[in-house]
Motif scaffolding. Structure first.
Motif, PDB file in Angstrom:
ATOM      1  N   THR A  11       0.060  -3.008   8.503  1.00 46.40           N
ATOM      2  CA  THR A  11      -0.278  -4.503   8.320  1.00 46.40           C
ATOM      3  C   THR A  11       0.855  -5.467   8.276  1.00 46.40           C
ATOM      4  O   THR A  11       1.930  -5.030   7.413  1.00 46.40           O
ATOM      5  N   ILE A  13       3.030  -7.825   6.636  1.00 47.94           N
ATOM      6  CA  ILE A  13       3.331  -8.582   5.104  1.00 47.94           C
ATOM      7  C   ILE A  13       4.249  -9.573   5.099  1.00 47.94           C
ATOM      8  O   ILE A  13       4.375  -9.959   4.023  1.00 47.94           O
ATOM      9  N   ARG A  23       4.264  -3.239   7.379  1.00 46.21           N
ATOM     10  CA  ARG A  23       4.171  -1.868   6.719  1.00 46.21           C
ATOM     11  C   ARG A  23       3.005  -1.283   7.190  1.00 46.21           C
ATOM     12  O   ARG A  23       2.026  -1.171   7.434  1.00 46.21           O
ATOM     13  N   ASP A  25       0.840   2.243   7.983  1.00 44.19           N
ATOM     14  CA  ASP A  25      -0.190   2.898   7.087  1.00 44.19           C
ATOM     15  C   ASP A  25       0.196   4.213   6.628  1.00 44.19           C
ATOM     16  O   ASP A  25       1.321   4.732   7.099  1.00 44.19           O
ATOM     17  N   LEU A  37       2.539   6.464   0.137  1.00 44.17           N
ATOM     18  CA  LEU A  37       2.297   4.806  -0.101  1.00 44.17           C
ATOM     19  C   LEU A  37       3.446   4.107  -0.337  1.00 44.17           C
ATOM     20  O   LEU A  37       4.120   3.183   0.082  1.00 44.17           O
ATOM     21  N   SER A  40       6.209   4.034   2.390  1.00 49.50           N
ATOM     22  CA  SER A  40       5.624   3.728   3.815  1.00 49.50           C
ATOM     23  C   SER A  40       6.401   2.649   4.433  1.00 49.50           C
ATOM     24  O   SER A  40       7.086   1.935   3.912  1.00 49.50           O
ATOM     25  N   ILE A 236      -6.699  -7.484  -0.932  1.00 50.18           N
ATOM     26  CA  ILE A 236      -5.580  -8.653  -0.528  1.00 50.18           C
ATOM     27  C   ILE A 236      -5.814  -9.930  -1.423  1.00 50.18           C
ATOM     28  O   ILE A 236      -7.004 -10.504  -0.888  1.00 50.18           O
ATOM     29  N   GLU A 283       2.765  -5.281  -2.379  1.00 53.66           N
ATOM     30  CA  GLU A 283       2.122  -4.066  -2.874  1.00 53.66           C
ATOM     31  C   GLU A 283       1.998  -4.180  -4.290  1.00 53.66           C
ATOM     32  O   GLU A 283       3.060  -4.025  -5.092  1.00 53.66           O
ATOM     33  N   GLY A 287      -2.673  -0.442  -6.555  1.00 52.40           N
ATOM     34  CA  GLY A 287      -3.137  -0.377  -5.230  1.00 52.40           C
ATOM     35  C   GLY A 287      -3.506  -1.904  -4.765  1.00 52.40           C
ATOM     36  O   GLY A 287      -4.081  -2.847  -5.754  1.00 52.40           O
ATOM     37  N   LEU A 289      -2.916  -5.639  -2.231  1.00 56.34           N
ATOM     38  CA  LEU A 289      -1.649  -6.371  -1.897  1.00 56.34           C
ATOM     39  C   LEU A 289      -1.824  -7.769  -2.324  1.00 56.34           C
ATOM     40  O   LEU A 289      -2.908  -8.444  -2.574  1.00 56.34           O
TER      41      LEU A 289
END
Length: 417
Positions: A11, A13, A23, A25, A37, A40, A236, A283, A287, A289
């Motif tokens: 993704t 960022i 970033r 997965d 996570l 990452s 998000i 992040e 959990g 964004l």
């Protein structure tokens, strides 16, 4: 998908100039070891020339494929952009789920016209909209209640918070998972809830152009993350609003490890200063964004005039209960209009409608002018517009076309004979 494979997915960022931070997965592995996570990896990527040729833009929030990763220098190249679920131009964010609109009740004072403009802009995106009002510790309980009732009439249930003291209102705190007692905290003097090192003193005066980092105040017990958790977890979220309302300070509360810099409100202008320069995704610990966007004071309303009423909850409620006499009603002076009335923001609706009509007319005039003009580059490098000739009017027909036309005429003459 393994990181040892030719291509990996991640993704975007952050975007700066022609470089993209991606970033990867979490469900990938480096040399056979899974990367959680929090660990990452982030690669600094460029865009493949092929994407540039086809006009494929890469935005913050895009899901992309990265080819030929260089794990030593943490670099790669974006070769593919997956289809977007949602797309915003300002701020440029893809695949967003929610807009968290942040305003301040004081310093700077809350302006209903500016708030309405931001709300209409947020509603026009088609995303879920949450309204958060900061600095509730700077107004009286009576003013809080007045704003609550007023915004409820607009169709919104805002969250009242104070980022500096780390508190929300008592009603919201009743549902906190950590069961923090707001009554106990509210009874303490405000100076006890703020780090004394952040307060101005004779040795350290608070200057108007100074930048002070706002550290989280007791982040374990702060109810702010719990208050917003249900709105932003696993999504998000775009956090936006005017400058100086505390967006960066709020992110510091939600993500203490970031420690973004914040600016004091200008004492001369009574407005905030820009501290966020570009869009970036962060992040969240639980959990999801969070997209921090640069603040601006007057967002442009680029909606169609016929759609403007749908962006006012009061108008939507009236249209749900009845219908206007005319299907193309602009809700101004038409007879038997169900929207026109004495609701508070109706004057703002009329003002924004005039802006939308003027913008639409300007775009139509501009497109018609471009259709009749062409741009020419002169010998000295300057450019100028010249009238376009009618298509093929002065173009000489080819000999093949002339020959075919002559044959057709001869054939017609033979048939007549």
């Amino acid at each position: 998908m393994s990181l040892n494979s030719p291509s990996i997915v991640g993704t975007v960022i952050a975007v700066q100039a022609n470089f993209y931070q991606v970033r990867l997965d979490p469900a990938v592995s480096i040399d056979g070891k899974n990367a959680p996570l929090a660990d990452s990896p982030i690669l600094l990527c460029t865009r493949r020339t092929r994407l540039k040729k086809i006009g494929q833009q890469v935005m913050v929030g895009d899901r992309v494929v990265v080819d030929e990763p260089d794990w030593t220098d943490r670099r790669g190249a974006i070769s593919e952009v997956f289809p977007r679920q949602t797309e915003l131009n300002r701020p440029p964010v893809a695949n967003a789920d929610r807009i968290l609109l942040v305003f301040a009740l004081a310093e700077p004072d809350l302006d209903p016209a500016s708030l309405t403009r931001f709300l209409v802009k947020a509603e026009s995106t088609g995303l879920e909209v949450s309204l958060c009002l900061n600095k509730c510790d700077l107004v009286t309980p009576q003013e809080l209640e007045q704003w609550r009732d007023r915004l409820s009439g607009w169709g919104y249930e805002p969250m009242f918070i104070s980022v500096r003291s780390g508190l929300g209102v008592q009603e919201a705190a009743a549902n906190f998972q950590n069961k923090v007692s707001v009554e106990k905290v509210a009874s303490q003097p405000l100076s006890d809830k703020i780090d004394s090192s952040l307060l101005p003193s004779e040795d350290k005066p608070l200057l108007a152009n100074s930048v002070y980092p706002l550290h989280p105040l007791n982040p374990v017990q702060s109810p702010l993350p719990n208050l917003l958790q249900g709105h932003i977890q696993g999504k998000i979220t775009i956090i936006c609003g005017p400058s100086g309302v505390g967006k960066s300070s709020l992110i510091n509360q939600l993500i203490p490890a970031l420690n973004l810099r914040v600016n004091a409100v200008s004492g001369k202008l009574g407005r905030g200063r820009h501290t966020t320069r570009h869009v970036e995704l962060f992040e969240l610990p639980g959990g999801g964004l969070l997209a921090d966007t640069p603040g601006f004071n007057q967002p442009a309303l680029e909606c169609d005039p016929s759609e403007l009423a749908e962006y006012f909850p009061e108008a939507r409620q009236r249209l749900a209960l009845g219908s206007c006499q005319f299907s193309d009603c602009s809700h101004r002076s038409e007879p038997n209009c169900v929207v026109r009335g004495d609701w508070e923001r109706y004057e703002y609706y009329l003002q924004f409608l005039e802006e939308a009509i003027v913008r639409q007319q300007q775009e139509q005039n501009s497109s018609s002018a471009e259709a009749s003009l062409k741009q020419q580059t002169k010998s000295d490098g300057t450019q100028q517009y010249e009238p376009k000739l009618q298509t093929k009017k002065y173009r000489r027909s080819s000999r093949r076309l002339q020959h075919q036309s002559l044959q057709d005429r001869c054939q017609d003459d033979l048939e007549e004979v």
